[in-house]
Design an enzyme around this catalytic site. Structure first.
Site, PDB file in Angstrom:
ATOM      1  N   CYS A   6       0.749  -1.258   0.153  1.00 56.42           N
ATOM      2  CA  CYS A   6      -0.211   0.048   0.039  1.00 56.42           C
ATOM      3  C   CYS A   6       0.728   1.252   0.122  1.00 56.42           C
ATOM      4  CB  CYS A   6      -0.912   0.200   1.242  1.00 56.42           C
ATOM      5  SG  CYS A   6      -1.753  -1.307   1.522  1.00 56.42           S
ATOM      6  N   ARG A  15       3.004   0.455  -5.439  1.00 58.19           N
ATOM      7  CA  ARG A  15       2.908  -0.224  -4.077  1.00 58.19           C
ATOM      8  C   ARG A  15       1.586  -0.943  -4.029  1.00 58.19           C
ATOM      9  NH1 ARG A  15       6.785   2.499  -0.590  1.00 58.19           N
ATOM     10  NH2 ARG A  15       5.586   1.543   1.168  1.00 58.19           N
ATOM     11  N   TRP A  75      -2.895  -2.721  -1.596  1.00 55.89           N
ATOM     12  CA  TRP A  75      -2.380  -4.168  -1.991  1.00 55.89           C
ATOM     13  C   TRP A  75      -2.976  -4.942  -1.000  1.00 55.89           C
ATOM     14  CZ3 TRP A  75       0.480  -8.364  -0.087  1.00 55.89           C
ATOM     15  CH2 TRP A  75       0.667  -9.137  -0.909  1.00 55.89           C
ATOM     16  N   ASN A 109      -0.213   1.273   5.877  1.00 53.56           N
ATOM     17  CA  ASN A 109       0.483   0.407   5.096  1.00 53.56           C
ATOM     18  C   ASN A 109       1.102  -0.596   6.085  1.00 53.56           C
ATOM     19  OD1 ASN A 109       3.750   0.786   3.752  1.00 53.56           O
ATOM     20  ND2 ASN A 109       2.504  -0.598   3.474  1.00 53.56           N
ATOM     21  N   GLY A 110       0.944  -1.915   5.856  1.00 47.06           N
ATOM     22  CA  GLY A 110       1.535  -2.876   6.802  1.00 47.06           C
ATOM     23  C   GLY A 110       0.442  -3.730   7.270  1.00 47.06           C
ATOM     24  N   GLU A 163      14.516 -16.805 -13.698  1.00 43.73           N
ATOM     25  CA  GLU A 163      13.945 -15.475 -14.080  1.00 43.73           C
ATOM     26  C   GLU A 163      13.075 -15.660 -15.109  1.00 43.73           C
ATOM     27  OE1 GLU A 163      13.796 -12.960 -12.706  1.00 43.73           O
ATOM     28  OE2 GLU A 163      13.474 -11.389 -14.142  1.00 43.73           O
ATOM     29  N   LYS A 220       9.222 -14.259 -14.932  1.00 43.70           N
ATOM     30  CA  LYS A 220       8.680 -13.195 -15.747  1.00 43.70           C
ATOM     31  C   LYS A 220       7.392 -13.674 -16.367  1.00 43.70           C
ATOM     32  CE  LYS A 220      10.856  -9.811 -15.192  1.00 43.70           C
ATOM     33  NZ  LYS A 220      11.047 -10.151 -13.773  1.00 43.70           N
ATOM     34  N   GLU A 246       4.482 -13.995 -14.151  1.00 41.15           N
ATOM     35  CA  GLU A 246       4.016 -12.577 -13.323  1.00 41.15           C
ATOM     36  C   GLU A 246       3.260 -11.841 -14.634  1.00 41.15           C
ATOM     37  OE1 GLU A 246       7.432 -10.370 -10.661  1.00 41.15           O
ATOM     38  OE2 GLU A 246       8.039 -10.936 -12.898  1.00 41.15           O
ATOM     39  N   HIS A 254      15.314 -35.698 -12.897  1.00 39.29           N
ATOM     40  CA  HIS A 254      14.989 -36.099 -11.476  1.00 39.29           C
ATOM     41  C   HIS A 254      13.506 -35.720 -11.412  1.00 39.29           C
ATOM     42  CE1 HIS A 254      19.137 -37.534 -10.786  1.00 39.29           C
ATOM     43  NE2 HIS A 254      19.555 -36.430 -11.056  1.00 39.29           N
ATOM     44  N   LYS A 278       4.966  -3.714  -6.965  1.00 35.96           N
ATOM     45  CA  LYS A 278       6.406  -3.287  -7.316  1.00 35.96           C
ATOM     46  C   LYS A 278       7.427  -3.536  -5.993  1.00 35.96           C
ATOM     47  CE  LYS A 278       9.562  -1.917 -10.376  1.00 35.96           C
ATOM     48  NZ  LYS A 278      10.035  -3.093 -10.562  1.00 35.96           N
TER      49      LYS A 278
HETATM   50  C1  G6P Z   1       8.387  -7.623  -5.975  1.00 33.72           C
HETATM   51  C2  G6P Z   1       8.406  -7.454  -7.303  1.00 33.72           C
HETATM   52  C3  G6P Z   1       9.420  -8.072  -8.142  1.00 33.72           C
HETATM   53  C4  G6P Z   1      10.803  -7.655  -7.349  1.00 33.72           C
HETATM   54  C5  G6P Z   1      10.765  -7.997  -5.830  1.00 33.72           C
HETATM   55  C6  G6P Z   1      11.843  -7.605  -5.073  1.00 33.72           C
HETATM   56  O1  G6P Z   1       7.719  -9.022  -5.823  1.00 33.72           O
HETATM   57  O2  G6P Z   1       7.053  -7.607  -7.851  1.00 33.72           O
HETATM   58  O3  G6P Z   1       9.824  -7.613  -9.189  1.00 33.72           O
HETATM   59  O4  G6P Z   1      11.640  -8.379  -7.796  1.00 33.72           O
HETATM   60  O5  G6P Z   1       9.592  -7.543  -5.366  1.00 33.72           O
HETATM   61  O6  G6P Z   1      11.783  -6.220  -4.981  1.00 33.72           O
HETATM   62  P1  G6P Z   1      13.097  -5.404  -4.747  1.00 33.72           P
HETATM   63  O7  G6P Z   1      12.602  -4.038  -4.675  1.00 33.72           O
HETATM   64  O8  G6P Z   1      13.355  -5.929  -3.324  1.00 33.72           O
HETATM   65  O9  G6P Z   1      14.153  -5.747  -5.621  1.00 33.72           O
END
Ligand code: G6P
Length: 607
Positions: free
Chosen positions: A2, A27, A74, A98-99, A479, A483, A486, A502, A602
C-alpha cells in the site's frame, strides 16, 4: 504494501493527493481512496481497482478540503473492494495504513465488546476505532498516539486525521516507511519521496518507532520512547517530473529498451575503462580476509544474487551463501565474525529484505546493499551502498534493475577477486572489456526483437512452460519462468537443466514448451543432451544459444534464436533479454496488464 499520503494545505489538497497516489501506485493497485476534512466533517471517496477508477469517482462526485489523506491498496486482509478500501472511518477519525496489524483479531474482539460495529474485513479498521475510542475519552492527539502505539503490534505506517482538528495529521511508523515533506504553506506525509517529489523536495524521513503530530506550520516528532526528537531535513534527488512511456506502449517495453544505456551508466560508476581500474565503494573490511559473504534478496533480485554467487565463488574464491529474504531469519544461518552480508533490492524497501538486513546487523555482519532507489530504507540502514543506475523502474516486473544489478555484481566480483589475489590484471581486464562491450550486444538483440512475435503467438496457448539452464544460466531459467508467470499468468517452472531427469521430465509430453537457455560454454554439451531428451519426448523446444552452440546440434528444435557470441561469464546479462522479451510478447498476445499484473506490487512492504 500500500501507498499512503497525507497533506495539509491552504487550498484543496485533493489534486496533490491524487498526484501522489498515482506515483505510489507501484505499491499496490487493488483499490484507492481519499478522505478530506471539509467544514468540520469528513468526506470520502473510494473505488475498487486502479487510481483511474478513483479519479472517475471524483469526477462524478468531487471532493474539497484543505486537510486530507489518501491510499492505494494491495490487499492483505479482506478482498479488494470498496468497503475494504482505505481510508477507514470511525466517527470523526479517518485512517490510512500500510503494513499489517498482527493483533487485529484481539483488538477487534475488544472493540466489538465496547460496542464498535465492524464494517470491513481489514486489519486497519481496528486502528480507526481504537483512535476514536481514545478520542472519545478526551485524550489529546499526543496521548492518543502514545495509547495506540502501545496497543498495536505488527508493521505499520499510519496517517490519522480527526475532524475536530482541521489542519492537523498524526502519523506513526514501525517497519513500514514514512516521510514528511515540507512545502510552501503545505505539509505532507507520504510513503516515500517519490510520492511527495512533485510537491516538495524538502524531505525528512521518520525513523523506526517514530510518531509525529503535523500541523500546517509546525511538526513535532517523538521516538519510540516518546522522547521529542529532530530528524534531519534533506533535499531529495528524486525527480518530481512525470515519468512517461515515451514512444513505447508499456513501461516494461521502454525499460527493456533502456538496458544497453543504463547498464553502460552502471558500469561507468564501477569501472574506469581508460585507467582500467575498478571504482567499487570502499568497505570497512579487507575483502581478502572476508570469511564469508551472505547475499539476501527477494524475487528477481534474489536471482541476481544467485548469479553473483557463481561469480564471487568462481572468480574471487569467496564462500557465498544466497538466501531468500523471507526465509533468512528463520534458519539460524551461521554468520561468522567479520562476515559481510549483501542485500540486493531494486526498491530498497522490500520488508523481508529489510528485516533480514536488521537480523544480519544484530549478528555483527558488515552491511552492504545494492539498490536502485538511493533514498530507500535499506540504503539508509547500510554501511556501504552500491547503486545501480537503472533510473526509475515503473513496470512491476523488474527488467533493467535486474541487469544493472548483474553488471554491478560482476564488477564487485572482479574487484574482490583482485583484492583476494586470485585474479590477475589481464584476466580482470578481459572480463571488464567484455562487460564494456555488452551494451552493443544487448542493442543487437533488441534491434531484432520482432522475431519473438511468432514464437510468442504459439506459446501464448500453453498451459505450462519449462525453462532450463545450467551453471550461470540456471538462475536465468528461474528468472525467465518468473517473468512468464508474472506477466502472462501461464504456469512456468525454471530448473537446472541437469535436474530435468529427476522429476520435471515427467511433465513432458507432445507440445510442452521447453525454453533452453544455453549459450555455448563449458557445460553446453551436457545441456545439449538435456535438449535431446526433451525433443525425444515431443517437447516443443525454444533454444536460446549462439552460433557455435546452434551449429553443434544435429537435432534442430522448433524455435532457435541465435544470440550474439559473448564471453560466457557475462552471458546471464545478455540472456536476460530474450526471456524478458518472450514474456512480454506472450503477455501482449494474451492481453494481460503488462505493467501492473494482477495481485502484484512493485515494492512489497509486508512480510
Ligand atoms: C516484488 C516485485 C519483483 C521484485 C521483488 C523484489 O515482488 O514484483 O519484481 O523483484 O519484489 O523487489 P526489490 O525491490 O527488493 O528488488
Amino acid at each position: 504494501m500500500c501507498g499512503i499520503i497525507g497533506m495539509i494545505g491552504k487550498t484543496s489538497v485533493v489534486p496533490s493527493i491524487l498526484e501522489g497516489l498515482r506515483r505510489l501506485e507501484y505499491r499496490g493497485y487493488d483499490s484507492a481512496g481519499i478522505a478530506v476534512l471539509n467544514q468540520g466533517t469528513t468526506d470520502r471517496r473510494r473505488a475498487a481497482g486502479k487510481i483511474a477508477k478513483l479519479e472517475n469517482e471524483l469526477r462524478k462526485k468531487p471532493l474539497d478540503g484543505n486537510t486530507g489523506i489518501g491510499h492505494t491498496r494491495w490487499a492483505t486482509h479482506g478482498v479488494p473492494n470498496v468497503v475494504n478500501a482505505h481510508p477507514h472511518v470511525s466517527g470523526a477519525v479517518s485512517v490510512v495504513h500500510n503494513g499489517i496489524i498482527e493483533n487485529h483479531k484481539q483488538l477487534r474482539e475488544e472493540l466489538v465488546s465496547l460496542g464498535f460495529a465492524m464494517e470491513t474485513e481489514t486489519d486497519t479498521e481496528v486502528a480507526a476505532h481504537l483512535v476514536k475510542y481514545y478520542h472519545d475519552q478526551g485524550l489529546t492527539p499526543e496521548k492518543i498516539m502514545r495509547a495506540i502505539i502501545d496497543r498495536l503490534s505488527g508493521a505499520y505506517a499510519l496517517v490519522i486525521m480527526i475532524a475536530d482538528y482541521p489542519g492537523m495529521l498524526m502519523a506513526a511508523r514501525k517497519s513500514s516507511p514514512l516521510a514528511i515533506g515540507f512545502g510552501n504553506n503545505a505539509m505532507f506525509v507520504g510513503s516515500d519521496a517519490l510520492a511527495l517529489a512533485p510537491m516538495t523536495r524538502r524531505i525528512s524521513y521518520l525513523e523506526d518507532g517514530d510518531w509525529t503530530i503535523v500541523n500546517q506550520d509546525s511538526l513535532t516528532i517523538y521516538n519510540s520512547k516518546n522522547v521529542q526528537v529532530e530528524r534531519p531535513v534533506s533535499l531529495t534527488e528524486v525527480s518530481g517530473a512525470l515519468i512517461g512511456k515515451g514512444k513505447y506502449r508499456h513501461f516494461m517495453d521502454k525499460e527493456i529498451h533502456e538496458q544497453p544505456e543504463v547498464i553502460g551508466y552502471t558500469l561507468s560508476a564501477f569501472y574506469d575503462p581508460n585507467l582500467n581500474c575498478m571504482k567499487i565503494p570502499k568497505v570497512a573490511f579487507n575483502p581478502g580476509l572476508l570469511p564469508k559473504l551472505t547475499i539476501v534478496a527477494a524475487g528477481t533480485s534474489y536471482y541476481a544474487g544467485m548469479i553473483a554467487k557463481y561469480w564471487l565463488e568462481g572468480l574471487a574464491r569467496l564462500p557465498v551463501e544466497v538466501d531468500i529474504a523471507s526465509e533468512f531469519r528463520y534458519r539460524n544461518s551461521v554468520l561468522p565474525d567479520g562476515g559481510a552480508a549483501l542485500f540486493i533490492s531494486q526498491s530498497g524497501e522490500s520488508l523481508d529484505t529489510l528485516m533480514a538486513l536488521r537480523h544480519a546487523r544484530e549478528k555483527g555482519q558488515h552491511i552492504i546493499s545494492l539498490i536502485n532507489v538511493d533514498e530507500s530504507t535499506i540504503a539508509r540502514e547500510s554501511d556501504v551502498v552500491l547503486k545501480t543506475l537503472a533510473g526509475p523502474e515503473i513496470s512491476v516486473a523488474s527488467t533493467k534493475a535486474y541487469t544493472t544489478q548483474l553488471a554491478a555484481l560482476l564488477c564487485l566480483a572482479v574487484d574482490w577477486a583482485q583484492k583476494r589475489n586470485v585474479l590477475d590484471k589481464k584476466k580482470a581486464f578481459e572480463i571488464m572489456d567484455e562487460l564494456s562491450r555488452l551494451p552493443t550486444a544487448l542493442a543487437k538483440v533488441l534491434a531484432d526483437k520482432e522475431r519473438w512475435n511468432a514464437c510468442a503467438h504459439e506459446l501464448a496457448g500453453a498451459r505450462d512452460v519449462i525453462y532450463l539452464g545450467r551453471g550461470l544460466n540456471f538462475p536465468t531459467a528461474l528468472e525467465g519462468a518468473l517473468k512468464l508467470k508474472e506477466l502472462s499468468y501461464i504456469h512456468a517452472e525454471g530448473y537446472a537443466a541437469g535436474e530435468m531427469k529427476h522429476g520435471p521430465i515427467a511433465l513432458l509430453d507432445e507440445g510442452m514448451p521447453v525454453v533452453m537457455v544455453a549459450p555455448y560454454d563449458e557445460w553446453f554439451d551436457k545441456t545439449a543432451s538435456n535438449l535431446k531428451e526433451a525433443l525425444a519426448r515431443g517437447g516443443r523446444v525454444v533454444l536460446l544459444s549462439d552460433k557455435e552452440g546452434i551449429e553443434r546440434l544435429d537435432d534442430k528444435p522448433a524455435w532457435v534464436f541465435e544470440m550474439p557470441k559473448v564471453n560466457p561469464m557475462v552471458s546471464p546479462i545478455l540472456y536476460a533479454l530474450p526471456v524478458q522479451l518472450l514474456a512480454y510478447y506472450i503477455a501482449l498476445e494474451k492481453g494481460t496488464d503488462v505493467d501492473q499484473p494482477r495481485n502484484l506490487a512493485k515494492s512489497v512492504t509486508v512480510e
